[in-house]
Design an enzyme around this catalytic site. Structure first.
Site, short mmCIF file in Angstrom:
data_model
loop_
_atom_site.label_atom_id
_atom_site.label_comp_id
_atom_site.label_asym_id
_atom_site.label_seq_id
_atom_site.Cartn_x
_atom_site.Cartn_y
_atom_site.Cartn_z
N LYS A 7 0.86 -1.19 0.00
CA LYS A 7 0.00 0.00 0.00
C LYS A 7 0.89 1.22 0.00
O LYS A 7 2.05 1.15 0.42
CB LYS A 7 -0.86 0.01 1.27
CG LYS A 7 -2.09 0.88 1.15
CD LYS A 7 -3.23 0.14 0.49
CE LYS A 7 -4.36 1.04 0.11
NZ LYS A 7 -5.55 0.25 -0.32
N ASP A 48 -6.88 4.33 -4.66
CA ASP A 48 -7.59 4.26 -3.37
C ASP A 48 -8.17 5.66 -3.17
O ASP A 48 -8.35 6.39 -4.17
CB ASP A 48 -6.61 3.86 -2.23
CG ASP A 48 -7.32 3.43 -0.95
OD1 ASP A 48 -7.74 2.26 -0.88
OD2 ASP A 48 -7.49 4.26 -0.04
P1 NDP Z 1 -12.78 8.10 -3.28
O1 NDP Z 1 -11.69 9.06 -3.10
O2 NDP Z 1 -13.34 7.87 -4.64
O3 NDP Z 1 -14.01 8.47 -2.33
C1 NDP Z 1 -13.86 8.55 -0.96
C2 NDP Z 1 -15.20 8.91 -0.35
O4 NDP Z 1 -15.12 8.75 1.06
C3 NDP Z 1 -15.60 10.34 -0.60
O5 NDP Z 1 -17.00 10.46 -0.65
C4 NDP Z 1 -15.02 11.04 0.62
O6 NDP Z 1 -15.63 12.27 0.95
C5 NDP Z 1 -15.31 10.01 1.69
N1 NDP Z 1 -14.36 10.18 2.78
C6 NDP Z 1 -13.02 10.13 2.70
N2 NDP Z 1 -12.47 10.40 3.89
C7 NDP Z 1 -13.49 10.62 4.72
C8 NDP Z 1 -13.58 10.93 6.07
N3 NDP Z 1 -12.47 11.10 6.83
N4 NDP Z 1 -14.82 11.05 6.64
C9 NDP Z 1 -15.93 10.89 5.88
N5 NDP Z 1 -15.90 10.61 4.57
C10 NDP Z 1 -14.70 10.47 4.00
O7 NDP Z 1 -12.24 6.74 -2.66
P2 NDP Z 1 -12.76 5.23 -2.89
O8 NDP Z 1 -14.22 5.22 -3.13
O9 NDP Z 1 -11.85 4.60 -3.85
O10 NDP Z 1 -12.44 4.60 -1.46
C11 NDP Z 1 -13.41 4.54 -0.42
C12 NDP Z 1 -13.01 3.44 0.56
O11 NDP Z 1 -12.96 2.18 -0.11
C13 NDP Z 1 -11.63 3.60 1.20
O12 NDP Z 1 -11.68 3.09 2.53
C14 NDP Z 1 -10.74 2.69 0.36
O13 NDP Z 1 -9.61 2.26 1.07
C15 NDP Z 1 -11.71 1.56 0.10
N6 NDP Z 1 -11.40 0.70 -1.06
C16 NDP Z 1 -11.24 1.22 -2.31
C17 NDP Z 1 -10.99 0.38 -3.38
C18 NDP Z 1 -10.89 0.90 -4.77
O14 NDP Z 1 -10.78 0.08 -5.68
N7 NDP Z 1 -10.96 2.19 -5.00
C19 NDP Z 1 -10.87 -1.07 -3.20
C20 NDP Z 1 -11.13 -1.53 -1.86
C21 NDP Z 1 -11.37 -0.66 -0.84
P3 NDP Z 1 -14.87 13.67 0.63
O15 NDP Z 1 -14.99 13.86 -0.83
O16 NDP Z 1 -15.62 14.67 1.44
O17 NDP Z 1 -13.45 13.50 1.09
O1 2IT Z 2 -7.97 -1.41 -0.82
C1 2IT Z 2 -7.89 -1.93 -1.95
O2 2IT Z 2 -8.03 -3.14 -2.12
C2 2IT Z 2 -7.63 -1.05 -3.10
N1 2IT Z 2 -7.53 0.16 -2.93
C3 2IT Z 2 -7.43 -1.63 -4.46
C4 2IT Z 2 -6.03 -2.14 -4.63
C5 2IT Z 2 -5.66 -2.59 -6.02
O3 2IT Z 2 -4.48 -2.94 -6.18
O4 2IT Z 2 -6.50 -2.64 -6.92
#
Ligand code: NDP
Ligand code: 2IT
Length: 448
Positions: A128, A168
């Site tokens: 990560k 992420d």
């Molecule tokens: P994005 O940046 O696309 O979106 C993040 C979202 O979460 C936004 O709506 C943001 O709001 C909100 N957010 C972030 N920080 C906070 C906070 N401190 N309090 C409240 N809301 C918050 O990220 P992703 O959708 O990619 O990621 C979301 C989650 O999913 C994370 O935990 C990530 O680790 C996990 N994840 C992502 C994967 C991926 O493929 N992208 C895979 C597996 C897990 P704001 O715009 O106001 O910051």
């Molecule tokens: O938390 C996660 O699994 C991710 N942000 C995706 C990682 C990846 O390598 O696709």
């Protein structure tokens, strides 16, 4: 808290060496506690100090990222990459750009990733990375210059068979494009060193949708097997409005549910008629705006300041898709009181350990992050396969493979939970199922 001296000792030692790393210790505690029943049956784990090695990253990199903003000012950020465990494959995991990023957050995410990647059944180790860079309010050129500066250091540590970063929080298709462009320029070669790439330059169909879709495929299978239920006619709450939240919303709706609330870090919108996803997509994906703006499109909806209030709304299914520790014990109690039947985690470690244990105790279907959100990295694994083959599969082919993987993950962790005597303890199920493969590989590879 611990039943064995060995696991207790490992955790106490970890605490001493990482005393300020709250999130990392939280993730480690959750994992170690649930591995105890496995470890007592496998003395070779203690004899070979597998746990001591498992909680210590193979490599932790921290570096300076200097770049110039639109005013001509020099800015300095901190970059990270943790290469946590490569016993079952090259390091694989996302990059997070958010002001809260620090060593603790990167290490908790890296440790979780090791077990998550193992659960996908694909040959990927865990890593990560990220930066405390805040993308909010930055111009497109500033984002590009930052990504180029970040990759100018990172490139020497990664490679298509060594370490393959992805997105992420704060890192989506735009950032991956800039990062990939810089890698290509420096190395003068085009290889699948990043996933989540754009379709014209080696990306995989379905990668954008994969985490949210996968979360719903996993949850649909859990609902069917554990409660003879489905998403059909269910009321769903989704926190966040980023990549994971948006595509979880899309798939939940396709499966027949009504999504009534979504959020961002400032607050949440409640729409009793069902969230209009096109509106959220246009606010978030096109304008990079705030969820509050939903009201200017749908005046009948309600907006509340404060992200955590979302858990007080009655719903059948809750999908936390924003960030770590966004759902605490108080929120868990409110959800259960209001009749929730399933809580499945799109975000990484969104429930505090107390909240997760409460769901299990109350016999709520609980989809732990490392299982429920593994669809993103699994599809990244499929992107790597396609890049190696120099070929690409159709949307339907990738979507079917993703679905098969998520259904398989549910059955693998559920089987372990059943063997433990508590079908609702999917948390232990996921940790043990993920750990077993990593431990076996580590035992086979010699001491390192
Ligand atoms: P994005 O940046 O696309 O979106 C993040 C979202 O979460 C936004 O709506 C943001 O709001 C909100 N957010 C972030 N920080 C906070 C906070 N401190 N309090 C409240 N809301 C918050 O990220 P992703 O959708 O990619 O990621 C979301 C989650 O999913 C994370 O935990 C990530 O680790 C996990 N994840 C992502 C994967 C991926 O493929 N992208 C895979 C597996 C897990 P704001 O715009 O106001 O910051
Ligand atoms: O938390 C996660 O699994 C991710 N942000 C995706 C990682 C990846 O390598 O696709």
């Amino acid at each position: 808290m611990f039943q064995t001296d060995y696991v207790k000792r490992v955790f106490e030692d970890l605490k001493k060496r990482n005393e300020n790393e709250k999130e990392f210790l939280q993730a480690a505690l959750e994992i170690l506690e649930s591995l105890e029943s496995y470890i007592v049956k496998h003395p070779e784990i203690e004899n070979n100090k597998i746990l001591e090695r498992f909680v210590e990253p193979e490599r932790f990199l921290q570096f300076r990222v200097s770049w110039v903003d639109d005013q001509g000012e020099v800015q300095v950020n901190r970059g990270y990459r943790v290469q946590f465990n490569s016993s079952i494959g090259p390091y694989k995991g996302g990059l997070r750009f958010h002001p809260s990023v620090n060593a603790s957050i990167i290490k908790f995410l890296g440790l979780e990733q090791v077990l998550k990647n193992s659960l996908t059944s694909l040959p990927m180790g865990g890593g990560k990375g990220g930066s405390d860079f805040d993308p909010k309010g930055k111009s497109d050129h500033e984002i590009m210059r930052f990504c180029q500066a970040f990759m100018t250091e990172l490139y020497r540590h990664i490679g298509e068979d060594t370490d393959i970063p992805a997105g992420d929080i704060g890192v989506g298709a735009r950032e991956i494009g800039y990062l990939f462009g810089q890698y290509k320029r420096i190395q003068n070669k085009t290889v699948g060193v990043l996933t989540g790439k754009g379709i014209p330059f080696g990306g995989s169909l379905v990668r954008t949708e994969a985490t949210g879709y996968g979360l719903c495929y996993f949850t649909e299978e859990a609902l069917k097997i554990m409660k003879n239920e489905s998403f059909q006619n269910k009321t769903v709450i989704i926190s966040g409005s980023g990549n994971v939240a948006i595509y979880a919303c899309q798939k939940a709706k396709e499966l027949g549910a009504k999504v009534i609330a979504m959020s961002d870090s400032n607050g949440y919108v409640y729409d009793s008629n069902g969230i209009q996803l096109e509106v959220v997509k246009s606010i978030k994906e096109e304008k990079r705006g705030r969820i509050k703006e939903y009201l200017s499109y749908v005046p009948t909806a309600v907006y509340q300041e404060g992200a955590s209030g979302i858990w007080q709304l009655p719903c059948d299914i809750a999908l936390p898709c924003a960030t770590q520790n966004e759902l605490d014990l108080e929120a868990a109690k409110a959800l259960v009181k209001n009749g929730v039947i399933a809580v499945s985690e799109g975000a990484n470690m969104p429930s505090t350990l107390e909240a997760a244990k409460y769901f299990i105790e109350k016999k709520i279907i609980y989809g732990p992050a490392k299982a429920a959100n593994a669809g993103g990295v699994a599809t990244s694994g499929l992107e790597m396969s396609q890049n190696s083959l120099r070929y690409s599969w159709s949307f339907e082919e990738v979507d079917q493979k993703l679905k098969d993987i998520m259904v398989q993950i549910f059955h693998n962790i559920y089987k372990v939970a059943l063997e433990l005597g508590n079908p609702y303890d999917t948390l232990s199920g996921a940790n043990i199922a993920g750990f077993e493969k990593v431990a076996k590989a580590m035992l086979s590879l010699g001491i390192y």
